[in-house]
Design a protein around this motif. Sequence first.
Motif, PDB file in Angstrom:
ATOM      1  N   GLN A  22       0.774  -1.120  -0.060  1.00 53.82           N
ATOM      2  CA  GLN A  22       0.011   0.004   0.040  1.00 53.82           C
ATOM      3  C   GLN A  22       0.771   1.356   0.022  1.00 53.82           C
ATOM      4  O   GLN A  22       0.225   2.262  -0.289  1.00 53.82           O
ATOM      5  N   TYR A  24       3.954   1.440  -1.759  1.00 56.06           N
ATOM      6  CA  TYR A  24       4.701   1.319  -2.803  1.00 56.06           C
ATOM      7  C   TYR A  24       4.789   2.490  -3.835  1.00 56.06           C
ATOM      8  O   TYR A  24       5.694   3.168  -4.090  1.00 56.06           O
ATOM      9  N   ASP A  25       3.458   3.248  -4.176  1.00 57.92           N
ATOM     10  CA  ASP A  25       3.357   4.399  -4.911  1.00 57.92           C
ATOM     11  C   ASP A  25       4.155   5.612  -4.160  1.00 57.92           C
ATOM     12  O   ASP A  25       4.624   6.172  -4.674  1.00 57.92           O
ATOM     13  N   THR A  28       7.924   5.286  -4.188  1.00 56.98           N
ATOM     14  CA  THR A  28       8.420   5.407  -5.779  1.00 56.98           C
ATOM     15  C   THR A  28       8.303   7.197  -6.050  1.00 56.98           C
ATOM     16  O   THR A  28       9.381   7.638  -6.342  1.00 56.98           O
ATOM     17  N   GLN A  29       7.222   7.695  -5.664  1.00 56.07           N
ATOM     18  CA  GLN A  29       7.227   9.226  -5.576  1.00 56.07           C
ATOM     19  C   GLN A  29       8.330   9.792  -4.828  1.00 56.07           C
ATOM     20  O   GLN A  29       8.839  10.991  -5.416  1.00 56.07           O
TER      21      GLN A  29
END
Length: 42
Positions: A22, A24-25, A28-29
Motif C-alpha cells: 500500500q 509502494y506508490d 516511488t514518488q
Amino acid sequence: MCAIAAKVLQHGRQVIVKCQAQYYDLLTQVLNNIKAFKPLLS
C-alpha cells in the motif's frame, strides 16, 4: 506525520527497499523526487 515500516537491504551493488504494497506508490514518488532534486547552491 506518519511512520512507514520498511527494510533496506544491500545486495551486491543494489540497494533494495521493502515495504508494504500500500506504500509502494508513495515510496516511488519520494525516490523520484530525491533523484530530481537539484541543490540551490551548487
